[in-house]
Write an enzyme that holds these catalytic residues in place. Structure first.
Site, PDB file in Angstrom:
ATOM      1  CG  ASP A  67      -2.198   0.825   1.002  1.00  0.00           C
ATOM      2  OD1 ASP A  67      -2.083   2.062   0.867  1.00  0.00           O
ATOM      3  OD2 ASP A  67      -3.293   0.248   0.968  1.00  0.00           O
ATOM      4  CG  ASP A 116     -11.130   3.866  -5.076  1.00  0.00           C
ATOM      5  OD1 ASP A 116     -12.231   3.752  -5.643  1.00  0.00           O
ATOM      6  OD2 ASP A 116     -10.644   4.967  -4.760  1.00  0.00           O
ATOM      7  CE1 TYR A 195     -11.184   2.197   3.615  1.00  0.00           C
ATOM      8  CE2 TYR A 195      -9.587   0.594   4.392  1.00  0.00           C
ATOM      9  CZ  TYR A 195      -9.950   1.900   4.137  1.00  0.00           C
ATOM     10  OH  TYR A 195      -9.071   2.915   4.430  1.00  0.00           O
TER      11      TYR A 195
END
Length: 283
Positions: A67, A116, A195
C-alpha cells in the site's frame, strides 16, 4: 499532517517488517523472509487485515501487504510484531510499480480486498483488475498463479467478470453473495476488514472472484472494446453535489448517497442532518 500520522510514519521507519520503496528486492524475498515458502501479496492492503489474517491461518506461507499509505500499513505491521507473526510483512510503494519488486514467478497469488472501485468511468483504468494491472501481475506471478478479488462493489465485480471473459482468463470461483450460505464460506473469506465493515457500496452483498491469468500477453486491441463496454453498458453513479464553501447552513431537503440511496433529510450546506457530511473513503 496530524500528529498521529507523523508518529506512525516515524515508527515504521524502524519496523523490521516494513520496507519503504526499497531497491534491489527482485529475487530477494526468500532471503528477506529467511525461507523459500510461497509468497502471497495483498495489494492496496489498507490496514493489512488480510495480510495478518492469512499469515495466522497459513504459517508455512509468506504474506506481503502492499500500500502507499504508511499510516495504514502501521496498523497491520504493529499487530504482526506484537503477535510475533514472522511470515507477514509490508511494502510501501505504488502498485503500478509492483513489477519492479519481484522476479517472474516469485509470487504465488494475489489478493485484492475491497480495493477502490473507481466508479467514475473516466477513472476505470485505475481499477486493480483492469488489463493494464493484469499485465503487471503476469510479470510476477508463477504459472497458474491465482488472483482473488473480494469487493462490495457490484460495478467492480461485473467489470472484473467482463475482463475475465473478454481476455480469456481462467475463472476458478465466482460468488455474487459470499455470505448467502454462511456454513459453506471458506475460511479465507471469513477474514473481516475495516472497509468491509464500512459497507460503502451499501449493496448488502460481498462479491468474490478468483481467476488465473495466462502466460501469454493479453491482446491490446481489446482494451478499446472494454472501454466502449464500460462507457455504454456500465451504470453511471449519480454525481455528488458538493455544497458551496464558506457559506452558512442551507435549506433542508431529501438527499441521496453516492449510489443513489436515500439518506434522509439533508442540509444543503452541511450534509445529512444530525451527522457529518457523507464521505466515501478509499482504501
Amino acid at each position: 499532517m496530524g500528529q498521529k500520522k507523523l508518529i506512525r510514519f516515524e515508527a515504521i521507519k524502524n519496523f523490521p517488517n516494513v520496507l519503504q520503496y526499497p531497491e534491489g528486492m527482485a529475487g530477494q524475498w526468500a532471503k528477506f523472509y529467511k525461507n523459500d515458502q510461497p509468497l502471497t501479496l495483498e495489494l492496496a492492503c489498507g490496514k493489512g487485515e488480510y495480510t495478518v489474517g492469512l499469515a495466522r491461518m497459513y504459517p508455512h506461507r509468506n504474506f506481503l501487504g502492499v500500500d502507499m499509505k504508511g499510516n495504514r500499513i502501521y496498523i497491520g505491521a504493529k499487530k504482526s510484531l506484537q503477535e510475533n507473526i514472522a511470515n507477514a510483512a509490508f511494502l510501501r510503494t505504488h502498485i503500478d510499480k509492483i513489477a519492479t519488486y519481484f522476479d517472474k514467478g516469485e509470487v504465488a497469488e494475489i489478493w485484492l480486498t475491497f480495493p477502490d472501485p473507481q466508479l467514475r468511468k473516466s477513472r476505470f483504468t485505475r481499477r486493480l483488475t483492469h488489463p493494464k494491472f493484469i499485465r503487471l501481475y503476469q510479470q510476477i506471478l508463477k504459472p497458474g498463479g491465482c488472483i482473488h478479488l473480494k469487493t462490495d462493489s457490484p460495478i467492480l465485480y461485473q467489470f472484473t467478470k467482463w475482463v475475465i471473459d473478454m481476455y480469456h482468463l481462467t475463472l476458478l470461483e465466482d460468488s455474487d453473495n459470499v455470505h448467502a450460505e454462511p456454513d459453506s464460506v471458506k475460511d479465507e473469506l471469513k477474514i473481516n476488514t475495516h472497509y468491509e465493515n464500512l459497507d460503502i457500496a451499501q449493496s448488502g452483498r460481498i462479491h468474490y472472484l478468483s481467476f488465473a491469468v495466462p502466460e501469454g500477453p493479453l491482446p491490446a486491441d481489446l482494451d478499446g472494446v472494454l472501454h466502449e463496454r464500460v462507457k455504454n453498458e456500465e451504470p453511471t453513479p449519480p454525481e455528488r453535489v458538493r455544497p458551496p464553501r464558506n457559506q452558512g447552513a442551507g435549506p433542508v431537503g431529501e438527499g441521496t448517497g453516492p449510489f443513489g440511496q436515500s439518506i434522509g433529510p439533508v442540509d444543503q450546506a452541511t450534509g445529512p442532518v444530525g451527522e457529518a457530511a457523507p464521505n466515501t473513503p478509499n482504501k
